[in-house]
Design an enzyme around this catalytic site. Structure first.
Site, PDB file in Angstrom:
ATOM      1  N   GLY A 266       0.826  -1.208   0.000  1.00 39.42           N
ATOM      2  CA  GLY A 266       0.000   0.000   0.000  1.00 39.42           C
ATOM      3  C   GLY A 266       0.858   1.255   0.000  1.00 39.42           C
TER       4      GLY A 266
ATOM      5  N   GLY B  53      -0.683   4.669  -1.051  1.00 38.21           N
ATOM      6  CA  GLY B  53      -1.946   5.076  -0.426  1.00 38.21           C
ATOM      7  C   GLY B  53      -1.736   6.298   0.454  1.00 38.21           C
ATOM      8  CD  GLN B  54      -5.120   9.457   4.685  1.00 34.38           C
ATOM      9  OE1 GLN B  54      -5.844   8.486   4.902  1.00 34.38           O
ATOM     10  NE2 GLN B  54      -5.289  10.614   5.295  1.00 34.38           N
TER      11      GLN B  54
ATOM     12  CG  ASP C 280      -0.415   0.495  -3.766  1.00 32.68           C
ATOM     13  OD1 ASP C 280      -0.313   1.546  -3.096  1.00 32.68           O
ATOM     14  OD2 ASP C 280      -1.442  -0.210  -3.780  1.00 32.68           O
TER      15      ASP C 280
ATOM     16  CG  ASP D   5      -4.040  -8.474  -5.154  1.00 34.21           C
ATOM     17  OD1 ASP D   5      -4.952  -8.785  -5.952  1.00 34.21           O
ATOM     18  OD2 ASP D   5      -4.220  -8.257  -3.934  1.00 34.21           O
TER      19      ASP D   5
ATOM     20  CE1 TYR E 283     -10.993   1.624   9.359  1.00 34.69           C
ATOM     21  CE2 TYR E 283      -9.898   0.477   7.567  1.00 34.69           C
ATOM     22  CZ  TYR E 283      -9.874   1.396   8.593  1.00 34.69           C
ATOM     23  OH  TYR E 283      -8.715   2.104   8.851  1.00 34.69           O
TER      24      TYR E 283
ATOM     25  CE  LYS F 121      -6.969  -1.489   9.021  1.00 34.34           C
ATOM     26  NZ  LYS F 121      -5.624  -1.783   8.480  1.00 34.34           N
TER      27      LYS F 121
HETATM   28  C1  VAH Z   1     -11.534   5.884   7.903  1.00 34.28           C
HETATM   29  N1  VAH Z   1      -9.555   7.275   8.029  1.00 34.28           N
HETATM   30  O1  VAH Z   1     -12.197   6.917   8.040  1.00 34.28           O
HETATM   31  C2  VAH Z   1     -10.071   5.939   8.335  1.00 34.28           C
HETATM   32  C3  VAH Z   1      -9.883   5.707   9.835  1.00 34.28           C
HETATM   33  C4  VAH Z   1     -10.772   5.956  12.141  1.00 34.28           C
HETATM   34  C5  VAH Z   1     -11.030   6.120  10.667  1.00 34.28           C
HETATM   35  O2  VAH Z   1      -9.536   4.383  10.103  1.00 34.28           O
HETATM   36  O3  VAH Z   1     -11.950   4.856   7.456  1.00 34.28           O
END
Ligand code: VAH
Length: 343
Positions: free
Chosen positions: A6, A9-10, A32, A57, A165, A169
């Site tokens: 990544g 990425g940001q 990436d 990937d 998400y 995590k």
């Molecule tokens: C998001 N910037 O908004 C991420 C972050 C706590 C949020 O993990 O998905």
């Protein structure tokens, strides 16, 4: 060799120069899912020269293992992930990238360590065994859910995330602890709050702040896709990267856990608006909540990061107004540079 996933990425794009400085330019390889084109590299002013880059990937375990072997990787900075908002639009894809991808990364780390042990015992044929693998992979405050205490949320608390998400995590954290306990992998992670940077690609729920900054500068008005009183924890990208480096290099014996809460401050969209108004007095604001409000409501208003401050002396430096000034200046400079290009 340090493999960064990544890398464009940001976090990756701003982290790469720091990792190259820490480990040596020739010892860091950027990967990436798609290499940026030369024009994008130039257009986004990536300040890298002679950067080793590969298309990788993280869902392809075979390709990952080949890359680890051919580049003699012994440390992995795993940043490849799909963020919360896009993850709710494409939950199966987010699961593939965030869950399967993290398992693939930790499996590579286990094999690196196994090869080292194998060759150290003299039984193997491997000539140059890589040193002990270690993995840094960011987690997020998204691992907390609506049933978690929402003010000053501690490190050790029931985590029942309600977004793909957040679930992915939490999986990363549990898997990292498992590979540390069972295979001795030096896994380290930080539960990042909303990260604010000029290079935010979007796709995150906390990216409403960047939308407000860029609209304010362009139109003297801005819209928040969260209601004015939704409080969330944040930090500046520079604080984010410094916290990652400080944890990466912290002596193992100083760590009391593999995963730490970190934050700088908490803010609401109204407070972001009031901060912008200190620099653009005539600014107008509208609050137009959308589907991302449901995501934000499951996250803490603030987190307790006292373990990070105690174990490895974490200290944030940027507060909200510092960030507002820094990002508005950066966006204004970018606009001037683009205008100069087309003159
Ligand atoms: C998001 N910037 O908004 C991420 C972050 C706590 C949020 O993990 O998905």
């Amino acid at each position: 060799m340090v493999l960064v996933t990544g890398a464009f990425g940001q976090i990756g794009r701003d982290f790469m120069p720091i990792l190259r400085q820490l480990f040596g330019e020739e010892n860091v390889i950027a990967s990436d899912v798609a290499k940026p084109t030369a024009s994008k590299l130039n257009e986004e002013r990536y300040d890298y020269d002679n950067l080793q880059t590969i298309e990788l990937d993280v869902c392809d375990r075979g390709a990952l293992k080949d890359a680890v072997k051919s580049f003699k990787v012994n440390r992995i900075v795993h940043l490849a992930t799909m963020l919360s908002a896009v993850g709710e639009k494409l939950p199966m894809k987010a699961h593939d990238v965030n869950v399967q991808g993290s398992l693939n990364i930790l499996e590579c780390a286990r094999e690196i360590k196994q090869n080292k042990a194998f060759s150290a015992s003299g039984a193997g044929t491997a000539k140059e065994a890589p040193t002990v693998a270690s993995v840094f992979a960011p987690s997020s405050i998204a691992v907390f859910g609506p049933s978690t205490p929402q003010d000053m949320t501690p490190d050790d608390v029931v985590c029942s995330p309600t977004t793909m998400y957040g679930i992915s995590k939490l999986h990363l954290e549990c898997l990292g602890n498992y590979y540390h306990e069972r295979y001795g992998i030096d896994f380290r992670s930080l539960r990042f709050p909303g990260i604010i940077s000029a290079s935010a690609p979007g796709g995150g729920t906390t990216d409403y702040v960047m939308d407000m900054y860029s609209e304010a500068l362009k139109y003297n008005q801005c819209t928040s896709f969260l209601s004015e009183d939704i409080e969330l924890p944040f930090m500046h990208m520079e604080d984010c990267l410094r916290s990652a480096i400080e944890l990466l290099v912290a002596p193992s014996e100083s760590l009391t856990r593999r995963v730490y809460n970190v934050t700088a401050f908490s803010a609401t969209p109204r407070e972001v608006y009031e901060s912008i108004r200190k620099f653009i007095p005539e600014i107008q604001v509208q609050y137009e909540p959308d589907y991302r409000e449901e995501i934000a409501l499951t996250w803490p208003n603030s987190v307790d990061d006292s373990y990070a401050r105690r174990d490895w002396n974490w200290q944030h430096t940027y507060d909200l107004d510092d960030i507002t000034k820094d990002i508005l200046d950066a966006l204004a400079a970018e606009r001037m540079a683009n205008m100069a290009k087309f003159r």
